[in-house]
Structures are given as structure tokens and as C-alpha cells.
Design a protein around this motif. Structure first.
Motif, PDB file in Angstrom:
ATOM      1  N   GLU A  15       0.831  -1.201   0.000  1.00  0.00           N
ATOM      2  CA  GLU A  15       0.000   0.000   0.000  1.00  0.00           C
ATOM      3  C   GLU A  15       0.869   1.254   0.000  1.00  0.00           C
ATOM      4  O   GLU A  15       0.397   2.342  -0.315  1.00  0.00           O
ATOM      5  N   ALA A  16       2.149   1.101   0.309  1.00  0.00           N
ATOM      6  CA  ALA A  16       3.062   2.247   0.272  1.00  0.00           C
ATOM      7  C   ALA A  16       3.201   2.810  -1.135  1.00  0.00           C
ATOM      8  O   ALA A  16       3.500   3.994  -1.306  1.00  0.00           O
ATOM      9  N   VAL A  17       2.969   1.975  -2.162  1.00  0.00           N
ATOM     10  CA  VAL A  17       3.065   2.453  -3.544  1.00  0.00           C
ATOM     11  C   VAL A  17       2.064   3.584  -3.787  1.00  0.00           C
ATOM     12  O   VAL A  17       2.376   4.584  -4.432  1.00  0.00           O
ATOM     13  N   GLY A  18       0.848   3.434  -3.270  1.00  0.00           N
ATOM     14  CA  GLY A  18      -0.156   4.482  -3.435  1.00  0.00           C
ATOM     15  C   GLY A  18       0.258   5.784  -2.780  1.00  0.00           C
ATOM     16  O   GLY A  18       0.113   6.873  -3.358  1.00  0.00           O
ATOM     17  N   ARG A  19       0.785   5.701  -1.573  1.00  0.00           N
ATOM     18  CA  ARG A  19       1.217   6.921  -0.869  1.00  0.00           C
ATOM     19  C   ARG A  19       2.419   7.553  -1.564  1.00  0.00           C
ATOM     20  O   ARG A  19       2.553   8.770  -1.624  1.00  0.00           O
ATOM     21  N   ALA A  66       1.141  24.805 -16.999  1.00  0.00           N
ATOM     22  CA  ALA A  66       1.282  24.335 -18.378  1.00  0.00           C
ATOM     23  C   ALA A  66       0.243  23.293 -18.767  1.00  0.00           C
ATOM     24  O   ALA A  66       0.183  22.885 -19.928  1.00  0.00           O
ATOM     25  N   LEU A  67      -0.586  22.871 -17.811  1.00  0.00           N
ATOM     26  CA  LEU A  67      -1.592  21.848 -18.117  1.00  0.00           C
ATOM     27  C   LEU A  67      -2.888  22.485 -18.602  1.00  0.00           C
ATOM     28  O   LEU A  67      -3.237  23.606 -18.209  1.00  0.00           O
ATOM     29  N   SER A  68      -3.612  21.749 -19.426  1.00  0.00           N
ATOM     30  CA  SER A  68      -4.932  22.223 -19.852  1.00  0.00           C
ATOM     31  C   SER A  68      -5.881  22.195 -18.661  1.00  0.00           C
ATOM     32  O   SER A  68      -5.658  21.439 -17.696  1.00  0.00           O
ATOM     33  N   PRO A  69      -6.944  22.998 -18.694  1.00  0.00           N
ATOM     34  CA  PRO A  69      -7.912  22.960 -17.582  1.00  0.00           C
ATOM     35  C   PRO A  69      -8.474  21.553 -17.347  1.00  0.00           C
ATOM     36  O   PRO A  69      -8.685  21.152 -16.207  1.00  0.00           O
ATOM     37  N   GLU A  70      -8.678  20.808 -18.443  1.00  0.00           N
ATOM     38  CA  GLU A  70      -9.225  19.451 -18.308  1.00  0.00           C
ATOM     39  C   GLU A  70      -8.229  18.521 -17.607  1.00  0.00           C
ATOM     40  O   GLU A  70      -8.613  17.717 -16.746  1.00  0.00           O
ATOM     41  N   ASP A  71      -6.943  18.638 -17.985  1.00  0.00           N
ATOM     42  CA  ASP A  71      -5.924  17.806 -17.339  1.00  0.00           C
ATOM     43  C   ASP A  71      -5.764  18.184 -15.874  1.00  0.00           C
ATOM     44  O   ASP A  71      -5.602  17.311 -15.013  1.00  0.00           O
ATOM     45  N   LEU A  72      -5.797  19.467 -15.583  1.00  0.00           N
ATOM     46  CA  LEU A  72      -5.622  19.897 -14.196  1.00  0.00           C
ATOM     47  C   LEU A  72      -6.784  19.410 -13.333  1.00  0.00           C
ATOM     48  O   LEU A  72      -6.584  18.951 -12.201  1.00  0.00           O
ATOM     49  N   THR A  73      -7.987  19.465 -13.873  1.00  0.00           N
ATOM     50  CA  THR A  73      -9.157  18.961 -13.137  1.00  0.00           C
ATOM     51  C   THR A  73      -9.025  17.464 -12.871  1.00  0.00           C
ATOM     52  O   THR A  73      -9.298  16.984 -11.756  1.00  0.00           O
ATOM     53  N   ALA A  74      -8.579  16.721 -13.883  1.00  0.00           N
ATOM     54  CA  ALA A  74      -8.414  15.272 -13.718  1.00  0.00           C
ATOM     55  C   ALA A  74      -7.322  14.948 -12.708  1.00  0.00           C
ATOM     56  O   ALA A  74      -7.457  14.020 -11.889  1.00  0.00           O
ATOM     57  N   LEU A  75      -6.240  15.719 -12.733  1.00  0.00           N
ATOM     58  CA  LEU A  75      -5.157  15.495 -11.779  1.00  0.00           C
ATOM     59  C   LEU A  75      -5.614  15.820 -10.363  1.00  0.00           C
ATOM     60  O   LEU A  75      -5.313  15.075  -9.413  1.00  0.00           O
ATOM     61  N   ASP A  76      -6.357  16.906 -10.218  1.00  0.00           N
ATOM     62  CA  ASP A  76      -6.853  17.257  -8.884  1.00  0.00           C
ATOM     63  C   ASP A  76      -7.814  16.198  -8.350  1.00  0.00           C
ATOM     64  O   ASP A  76      -7.856  15.943  -7.141  1.00  0.00           O
ATOM     65  N   GLU A  77      -8.572  15.569  -9.248  1.00  0.00           N
ATOM     66  CA  GLU A  77      -9.468  14.510  -8.802  1.00  0.00           C
ATOM     67  C   GLU A  77      -8.675  13.314  -8.293  1.00  0.00           C
ATOM     68  O   GLU A  77      -9.011  12.709  -7.261  1.00  0.00           O
ATOM     69  N   LEU A  78      -7.579  12.967  -8.972  1.00  0.00           N
ATOM     70  CA  LEU A  78      -6.710  11.885  -8.504  1.00  0.00           C
ATOM     71  C   LEU A  78      -6.117  12.200  -7.139  1.00  0.00           C
ATOM     72  O   LEU A  78      -5.897  11.307  -6.314  1.00  0.00           O
ATOM     73  N   LEU A  79      -5.825  13.469  -6.898  1.00  0.00           N
ATOM     74  CA  LEU A  79      -5.171  13.879  -5.655  1.00  0.00           C
ATOM     75  C   LEU A  79      -6.163  14.235  -4.543  1.00  0.00           C
ATOM     76  O   LEU A  79      -5.747  14.591  -3.442  1.00  0.00           O
ATOM     77  N   ASP A  80      -7.455  14.129  -4.828  1.00  0.00           N
ATOM     78  CA  ASP A  80      -8.497  14.403  -3.842  1.00  0.00           C
ATOM     79  C   ASP A  80      -8.781  13.112  -3.078  1.00  0.00           C
ATOM     80  O   ASP A  80      -9.400  12.186  -3.612  1.00  0.00           O
ATOM     81  N   THR A  81      -8.319  13.051  -1.853  1.00  0.00           N
ATOM     82  CA  THR A  81      -8.449  11.802  -1.085  1.00  0.00           C
ATOM     83  C   THR A  81      -9.900  11.474  -0.747  1.00  0.00           C
ATOM     84  O   THR A  81     -10.207  10.341  -0.359  1.00  0.00           O
ATOM     85  N   SER A  82     -10.817  12.443  -0.897  1.00  0.00           N
ATOM     86  CA  SER A  82     -12.235  12.164  -0.627  1.00  0.00           C
ATOM     87  C   SER A  82     -12.987  11.727  -1.877  1.00  0.00           C
ATOM     88  O   SER A  82     -14.160  11.363  -1.800  1.00  0.00           O
ATOM     89  N   SER A  83     -12.303  11.745  -3.024  1.00  0.00           N
ATOM     90  CA  SER A  83     -12.958  11.384  -4.284  1.00  0.00           C
ATOM     91  C   SER A  83     -12.966   9.864  -4.467  1.00  0.00           C
ATOM     92  O   SER A  83     -12.000   9.182  -4.108  1.00  0.00           O
ATOM     93  N   ASN A 124     -12.462   8.548  -7.127  1.00  0.00           N
ATOM     94  CA  ASN A 124     -11.420   8.325  -8.131  1.00  0.00           C
ATOM     95  C   ASN A 124     -10.031   8.653  -7.595  1.00  0.00           C
ATOM     96  O   ASN A 124      -9.082   8.807  -8.368  1.00  0.00           O
ATOM     97  N   SER A 125      -9.892   8.753  -6.289  1.00  0.00           N
ATOM     98  CA  SER A 125      -8.604   9.071  -5.670  1.00  0.00           C
ATOM     99  C   SER A 125      -7.526   8.074  -6.077  1.00  0.00           C
ATOM    100  O   SER A 125      -7.772   6.868  -6.183  1.00  0.00           O
ATOM    101  N   LEU A 126      -6.341   8.601  -6.267  1.00  0.00           N
ATOM    102  CA  LEU A 126      -5.176   7.775  -6.567  1.00  0.00           C
ATOM    103  C   LEU A 126      -4.996   6.674  -5.522  1.00  0.00           C
ATOM    104  O   LEU A 126      -4.603   5.543  -5.847  1.00  0.00           O
ATOM    105  N   LEU A 127      -5.293   6.987  -4.268  1.00  0.00           N
ATOM    106  CA  LEU A 127      -5.063   6.032  -3.183  1.00  0.00           C
ATOM    107  C   LEU A 127      -6.009   4.833  -3.245  1.00  0.00           C
ATOM    108  O   LEU A 127      -5.763   3.826  -2.579  1.00  0.00           O
ATOM    109  N   LEU A 128      -7.071   4.931  -4.045  1.00  0.00           N
ATOM    110  CA  LEU A 128      -8.027   3.831  -4.156  1.00  0.00           C
ATOM    111  C   LEU A 128      -7.791   2.974  -5.389  1.00  0.00           C
ATOM    112  O   LEU A 128      -8.431   1.928  -5.552  1.00  0.00           O
TER     113      LEU A 128
END
Length: 297
Positions: A236-240, A256-273, A275-279
Motif C-alpha cells: 500500500e506504500a506504492v499508493g502513498r 502548463a496543463l490544460s484545464p481538463e488535465d488539471l481537473t483530472a489530476l486534482d481529482e486523482l489527488l483528492d483523497t475524498s474522491s 477516483n482518488s489515486l489512493l483507491l
């Protein structure tokens, strides 16, 4: 090995990726960087151990210097590999050295570890003794004047001693190419958005250290490139680890990111989402690590 670096993006081992460090280890300290260096050590422990086992040593080293030690990924791997050795661990960060000493005490091996706080970009290095082995993992590419640092290592080494330079090819990748589903290829675009930042601040990242070692008066005895691939399902350390590094990449890539890419990246980094990266269950650590083993010519 740390390696990279840190941390605005740059990684560890000491890094110093943008996340590592390897850590490295010429960056200003912060708790997030220390955590990434510790995760780098945990996730890549087998690869660090394989490098220490491969080193073409003539005799078991008794004194080792770990340059840009970070929080100790290389330090403790080397202490385990060479049970009769003691180590001088050098880093610019007082916080990293404090954490390293705490780990040494917890393991009951504090007598084998000496820590030295020093900026290795200064020409006047502190007295580090005359080591049989100098280890620099994910730290040399952070030097403002690597040629001078290499010459200093040459003067430092005991006759017949070995210098091991370990570097990551770049910041690790974690997501499969088709992810995230709404913005496939996002991770590569985020990395590309940081290229100019890194080219300016860490121009020697990804360099071939063989020619530079030769110019500094070394003979490269051997070199080896390891392909690193660690499935997220194993730890599980890989996710962190992915979360910490992508957070730092975002801080540099955002303009330098498009608004769409930035939104998608923020969703990955949102631990309450949801679609969080940690899940995610499809993460892996993918990179390459190269080691050069050199002696004084």
C-alpha cells in the motif's frame, strides 16, 4: 538510494525526485519530502539491496561515506550489507539527519552511524575521514558544480576505494497509459509540463556519469542499469508514494496543463474522491536506476 528528488518537483534518495530523493538531498527539508524519501526506501528496498550486493568491492569496507543520505535509505541498506562497517552520513538537511539518527537508535546501531550536516556545493568539505566506499544515490545530479564534487570525492577515497554513483533515469511513473479513464495519458503530459523546470534547475538529472567520472580522475570499473517495476498490489506504500510525487509534480506542472488535465489530476489527488489515486488498484512503480562503480585512476 535514494535518490531524489527535492521538492518542488524535482527526487531521492536520497533522492530527490519531485518527490526524491533517493533521496537526495541538497534540497530544503520539509516533512513531505522526508516522507517521500522514506517511502522510496520502503518501496525500492529490494532494488537498493541488489545494488549493494552487486558492488565490485575488493574487500569488505570498514568506513563508508553516504553523500546526500536523505533519511537513510542507502545508509541502512549498506549497514545491513556490511555488518562490520560504520558510516558517515552527510546531508544538507538537519531534519533528515535527525530522522536518520532516530532510526539508527531504534535499531540499536547508533554507534555505527555518524551524521554530518554539510552543503556539498561548498568547495571546503568537512573532514569525512578516508572511506573505503563512497555512496552517492540520487544526490550528484543536484550539485551545482558536479565536476568539483567528483574531484572532492576522488581526494576523499582511500587508495583502492570504490565510488558508487546511483541515479534514477527520472521521476517514477505510476499510472497505466490508459489512465485516468477520462484523460488517458495524463501522467506523461504532467511530466512533460515539468521538463523545462527541471532542465533549468537540475540539468544533470539523467546524465551519463561515466565521462564526468573519467574527467575527474576515476576509472569506471563497471556500470549497471536496473529496470524497476513494483506492482502496487504488493504494497500500500506504492499508493502513498505515487500520491506524494504527483502532488509535487502538480505544483510545477499546473500552469502548463490544460484545464481538463488539471481537473483530472486534482481529482486523482483528492483523497475524498471515489477516483482518488489512493483507491486505485492498477498502480505500479516504473523507472530505471543506473549505478556506476569507479576507482581513482
Amino acid at each position: 538510494m535514494t535518490h531524489t528528488p527535492q521538492h518542488s518537483p524535482h527526487h531521492g534518495h536520497g533522492g530527490h525526485h519531485p518527490g526524491h530523493s533517493h533521496g537526495a538531498h541538497q534540497a530544503r527539508s520539509d516533512g513531505g519530502q522526508a516522507e517521500i524519501l522514506d517511502l522510496d526506501a520502503e518501496v525500492l528496498a529490494e532494488h537498493i539491496a541488489s545494488i549493494t550486493a552487486w558492488l565490485p568491492l575488493k574487500d569488505q569496507p570498514r568506513h563508508i561515506v553516504d553523500l546526500g543520505c536523505g533519511t537513510g535509505a542507502g545508509t541502512f541498506a549498506l549497514l545491513e550489507r556490511f555488518p562490520d562497517a560504520h558510516i558517515t552520513a552527510v546531508d544538507t538537511s538537519a531534519e533528515h539527519l535527525k530522522l536518520l539518527r532516530g532510526k539508527a537508535c531504534a535499531r540499536g546501531i547508533q554507534e555505527r552511524v555518524r551524521t554530518v550536516q554539510a552543503d556539498l556545493d561548498h568547495d571546503d568539505w568537512p573532514d569525512l575521514g578516508q572511506p573505503d566506499l563512497v555512496w552517492a544515490s540520487a544526490s550528484m545530479h543536484h550539485m551545482a558544480n558536479p565536476e568539483r564534487a567528483l574531484r572532492n570525492v576522488r581526494e576523499l577515497l582511500a587508495p583502492g576505494g570504490l565510488f558508487a554513483v546511483v541515479e534514477l533515469a527520472g521521476v517514477p511513473r505510476f499510472l497505466p497509459a490508459h489512465a485516468p479513464e477520462n484523460r488517458p495519458g495524463l501522467e506523461e503530459r504532467a511530466h512533460a509540463a515539468t521538463n523545462s523546470f527541471h532542465a533549468e534547475r537540475v540539468p544533470h538529472r539523467g546524465a551519463d556519469w561515466g565521462p564526468m567520472l573519467a574527467v575527474a580522475g576515476f576509472t569506471v570499473e563497471d556500470d549497471r542499469t536496473l529496470t524497476v517495476s513494483v506492482a502496487g498490489a504488493r504494497s500500500e506504500a506504492v499508493g502513498r508514494y505515487a500520491y506524494g510525487i504527483l502532488q509535487r509534480i502538480r505544483s510545477v506542472a499546473a500552469p502548463a496543463l490544460s484545464p481538463e488535465d488539471l481537473t483530472a489530476l486534482d481529482e486523482l489527488l483528492d483523497t475524498s474522491s471515489p477516483n482518488s489515486l489512493l483507491l486505485r488498484e492498477d498502480l505500479s512503480v516504473r523507472t530505471e536506476r543506473t549505478v556506476w562503480a569507479a576507482r581513482r585512476a
